[in-house]
Every structure is written in C-alpha cells, then in structure tokens.
Design an enzyme around this catalytic site. Structure first.
Site, PDB file in Angstrom:
ATOM      1  CB  CYS A  17      -0.901  -0.020   1.232  1.00  0.00           C
ATOM      2  SG  CYS A  17      -2.022   1.382   1.358  1.00  0.00           S
ATOM      3  CG  HIS A  18       2.763   2.606  -3.437  1.00  0.00           C
ATOM      4  ND1 HIS A  18       2.168   1.476  -3.959  1.00  0.00           N
ATOM      5  CD2 HIS A  18       2.982   3.436  -4.483  1.00  0.00           C
ATOM      6  CE1 HIS A  18       2.057   1.616  -5.276  1.00  0.00           C
ATOM      7  NE2 HIS A  18       2.535   2.785  -5.620  1.00  0.00           N
TER       8      HIS A  18
END
Length: 366
Positions: free
Chosen positions: A207-208
């Site tokens: 998750c970025h």
C-alpha cells in the site's frame, strides 16, 4: 541501433531486467537512471539481485513537486541525448521519468519507443494518467501489454504505431520465479531491522498510493481489515509511509500485521506466489498475483488492469475495512485459454518489431 533506455522507479527496473537481456544482443543500450526511486531497498537492490547492467548515467533526481522533478529530469536527459546521439529512446510505463524522457527525445527528433502503452483509467486526477497519455501521443512505437490498451490506442487514433506484444512483467515474473523456485525466504527484514519469520500461511499487503496514505483514515481502514484475518499479514512499508505505518501499528494495537522493510523483487515474487491472498494498490503487484493464480483485492477507484478483474480474480475495494473484508471472501473463477498478458516472450517481440521498423538506422544525431 544505439538505444537510450530511461528508468527511475521500481516497476521499470523489473521490466528493464527482462528487456535488457534481449535488447543487448542485437543493439547497444545506454541505460539512464533518473534517481526517482533512490532508497537502496527501492532501487539499488533491484540492480544487484536482478543483474541489471549498471546505469551509464545516474542522474540522482528525486523529491520535489511533479513539476520540479519533471523539469530537472527533462534538462538532464536532454544533455544525455545530445551527448549520446541515439537512434531511439525506450521508456516504460507512466512515471515522471517516462514523461520527461519522452519530451526531451521528441523535441530532439529521437524516436520514442513506449513499452506499456495505452493503459487508461479515464481520470486526469491521477498524475500517472497524464504521463501515459502524453507519452503515447509523442511516441513513434507503442507496445501494449493487453488488448484493452490496444483498444484505447485505437480510440485515440494511435493504432497505426501500436502493437500488442504482451507484458514484459510476465517475462520477468516467469524468469525470476523459476530462478528462485517461487518461494519466499524463511525470514524477512522487519521495519526496525529485526528479522520477521515468514509464516506458513499469510496474506501479502502492499500500500503506497497517495490516495490510501495521505492521512491516517484510509490506511487505518486497510490495516484493520488485515488485522481481522485468520492468518498474519506481511506488509513491506514504503519509506515515505513509514512514520504513518508505525504510528497506526501502535495506535491500533496491531498484532496480526507485520511491518517489513521495503523488499527486493525476488522476495516480493516469493510472497505473492505463496500468499493466501494479496491486497494491494500497486499495478505491478496485482498483475503478479494474477500471473501466480492468487486472488487479489485492489484498494483503488479504477481498474488499472481490467484483464485481471475477470471472474473475481482481482476485485476493486474502497479503503474501508468492511468492503475489503467482503471482497476477500469471494472465490474467483480463473479464466481458461489465452493469457491476455501474452505468452511470456514480450521482450523478444518488442526487439523484433524495433528491428523491422528501423532495419538500417544510422543514428539520429540530435
């Protein structure tokens, strides 16, 4: 031909690892690293473990706004092109590095070869969408990974220079999965530097994206969804997101979510292939899950790769714990027949098409 290849971000290093092995047979490649991903775990380790040739130019450009970064890259890449006088420029995907290189080249009358052309979300709010559209429209050759990308290029009157070749990411995934046996290491680097044991059964989270990490609210919902699952979640944390992830781990009292340092590609491939399920907001990881036959939930508003969405193999979810949890219960129906991402030989097809288009190139000499 002399071909200048420009890379700058993690997904481009993976594609370059597959492409350079094929390209450097018949052609001379000059590799330029803009520095967009500069942390060793996000950049240097990829060159080392994937045996990517060392960059001929390392521009060291990172940080700042989109405009600042793109502007610095534009002027630096122009200097490289003026010095090297290549026959063509090759770029991947949709980063600021991609757009800056394409603009520098087309203004110097150097043909632009765009790998992973034609992907569309349908929203200019996404900065990568802007990069990919502009790059496509100044490119001399457009190499599409999937049929839907070809359809987008046709709608924009770019079909004459477009070719469906398959996905170099599939080439890389097959090659490195076979090399490593597709298994993750017994232990992985924790975010605090201490080793984290790899469980027998686990979920894999990446998750970025800014949409999911700009505040605590969306990221906390994603983490709460993973915390409620029956097996541990392994979550390699992007450097810019480390403070938020550690803060939420402590505030939410997470015990099932294990925070890891950024991983190399070989480690990530092993985790994708061995996970019970994958939850991600990465265009690359959702493809790798599809390649590995592992169900995936993508926390994003748009179907980046619609071909993965068939039969519930990859499902979109909001950054909402209940929505993610519900999507994780779906049993996918895997497609039969031709893989929409090609046959694992995209790089050979690209090199062959380049040779057909430019059979006797003598140098563009900007």
């Amino acid at each position: 031909m002399k071909i200048v290849t420009v890379v700058g971000a993690r997904p481009q290093f993976i594609k370059a690892a597959a492409m350079s092995r094929v390209l450097r047979g018949p052609h001379t490649e000059v590799l330029v690293h803009t520095g967009q991903h500069y942390d060793r775990r996000m950049s240097g380790v990829f060159f080392e473990e994937l045996h990517i040739p060392a960059p001929d130019y390392d521009l060291g450009i990172s940080g700042g706004t989109h405009a600042q970064m793109t502007a610095r890259m534009l002027t630096s890449i122009e200097e490289v092109l003026l010095s090297e006088k290549p026959d063509a420029l090759l770029v991947y995907g949709d980063t600021n590095s991609t757009l800056a290189a394409a603009l520098a080249a087309v203004k110097l009358h150097v043909p632009v070869l765009h790998v992973e052309a034609g992907n569309r979300l349908g929203s200019l709010v996404n900065p990568e969408e802007v990069n990919r559209i502009l790059t496509d429209h100044v490119s001399a050759m457009l190499f599409a990974c999937v049929p839907s990308a070809m359809q987008s290029l046709e709608k924009e009157n770019l079909a004459a220079n477009a070719f469906w070749v398959g996905d170099p990411m599939l080439d890389a995934f097959n090659y490195y999965r076979a090399l490593t046996g597709g298994m993750p290491p017994a232990a992985l680097p924790g975010i605090d530097g201490k080793p984290v044991e790899t469980p027998d059964q686990f979920y894999y989270l990446t998750c970025h994206r800014e949409e999911n990490t700009h505040s605590d609210a969306p990221l906390s919902q994603i983490l709460l969804a993973m915390e409620a699952l029956p097996h541990p979640t392994l979550y390699p944390v992007h450097p810019r997101n480390r403070a938020a992830a550690e803060h939420l781990r402590d505030r939410l009292k997470l015990g099932m979510v294990r925070l890891l340092a950024p991983l190399g590609y070989l480690e990530s491939v092993g985790l994708v292939a061995s996970a019970q399920r994958v939850v991600t907001d990465s265009g690359g990881v959702q493809r790798e899950a599809f390649f590995a036959g592992v169900p995936c939930v993508t926390v994003f508003d748009y179907a980046v790769w619609p071909e993965t969405m068939t039969g519930g193999c990859n499902m979109l979810a909001r950054p909402d714990a209940a929505d993610i949890a519900q999507k994780l219960t779906v049993t996918p129906v895997w497609p039969e027949g031709q893989n929409p991402f090609g046959d694992g030989h995209a790089c050979e097809k690209i090199v062959s098409l380049i040779g057909t288009r430019y059979p006797q190139s003598a140098g563009c000499g900007a």
